[in-house]
Design an enzyme around this catalytic site. Structure first.
Site, short mmCIF file in Angstrom:
data_model
loop_
_atom_site.label_atom_id
_atom_site.label_comp_id
_atom_site.label_asym_id
_atom_site.label_seq_id
_atom_site.Cartn_x
_atom_site.Cartn_y
_atom_site.Cartn_z
N ASP A 1 0.76 -0.97 -0.08
CA ASP A 1 0.00 -0.11 -0.14
C ASP A 1 0.89 1.17 -0.11
OD1 ASP A 1 -2.37 1.37 -0.36
OD2 ASP A 1 -2.80 1.31 2.03
N GLY A 2 0.37 2.22 -0.53
CA GLY A 2 1.14 3.66 -0.51
C GLY A 2 0.05 4.83 -0.59
N ASP B 1 -4.33 -2.48 -3.39
CA ASP B 1 -5.58 -1.96 -3.56
C ASP B 1 -5.58 -0.88 -4.63
OD1 ASP B 1 -4.23 0.22 -2.42
OD2 ASP B 1 -5.65 0.13 -0.40
N HIS C 1 -9.75 -0.64 2.34
CA HIS C 1 -10.64 -0.20 3.46
C HIS C 1 -11.68 -1.02 3.52
CE1 HIS C 1 -7.87 2.91 4.26
NE2 HIS C 1 -8.08 3.48 2.86
N GLU D 1 2.23 3.81 -4.07
CA GLU D 1 1.81 2.53 -4.68
C GLU D 1 3.05 1.55 -5.44
OE1 GLU D 1 -0.90 1.11 -3.48
OE2 GLU D 1 -2.21 2.55 -3.18
N ASP E 1 -1.89 -0.46 4.86
CA ASP E 1 -2.28 0.89 5.22
C ASP E 1 -1.75 1.71 6.19
OD1 ASP E 1 -4.02 3.41 4.04
OD2 ASP E 1 -4.77 2.76 5.79
#
Length: 153
Positions: free
Chosen positions: A13-14, A73, A127, A51, A137
């Protein structure tokens, strides 16, 4: 005896706040009972760059060719690597409009890092209760917050 090679599971994640602005990235690598966590931050960047950095750093951390299941994501990362890259390369790193591909440096880094591995790319909704996506995250956010606080990325 199991002759089937095991799979390294990677969750990345980023993000930035604001976007563009200070950003953080994270990757969780799991292989059997082993886990490795990577994270970092940059003072001036974008969500998409973070990301891509997470995916590149995770794949670069693998010391030998592996079978990988990479979860992100980011539709930008997933689509870029599975749908758009052939056209970009064919058009000499130009997008469909003829403009240079955004974040070309990081796309090349991801592709170079991915080349020696057998990767299944998976998109998950952010999320949405995926425990490792939520953890990635949180790690990326913590890296960004450490940078902002002056404790480094």
């Amino acid at each position: 005896m199991d002759s089937e090679p095991k799979t390294v599971e990677i969750w990345t994640d980023g993000g930035c706040k604001p976007n563009p602005g200070p950003g953080g990235w994270a990757a969780i690598l799991r292989f059997g009972a082993h886990e490795r966590v990577l994270s970092g931050a940059e003072a001036a960047t974008t969500n998409n760059r973070m990301e891509l950095t997470a995916a590149a750093a995770a794949l670069e951390a693998l010391s030998r060719p592996c079978r990988v299941a990479l979860y992100t994501d980011s539709e930008y990362l997933k689509n870029g690597i599975t749908r758009w890259k052939e056209g970009w390369v064919r058009r000499n790193w130009r997008n469909a409009a003829g403009d240079p591909v955004a974040n070309m440096d990081l796309w090349r880094r991801v592709l170079d890092a991915a080349a020696r591995h057998e990767i299944a790319w998976h998109w998950v909704r952010g999320h949405a209760g995926h425990a490792l996506n939520e953890r990635a995250d949180q790690l990326a956010t913590a890296a960004r917050e450490r940078l902002i606080a002056g404790d480094g990325g």
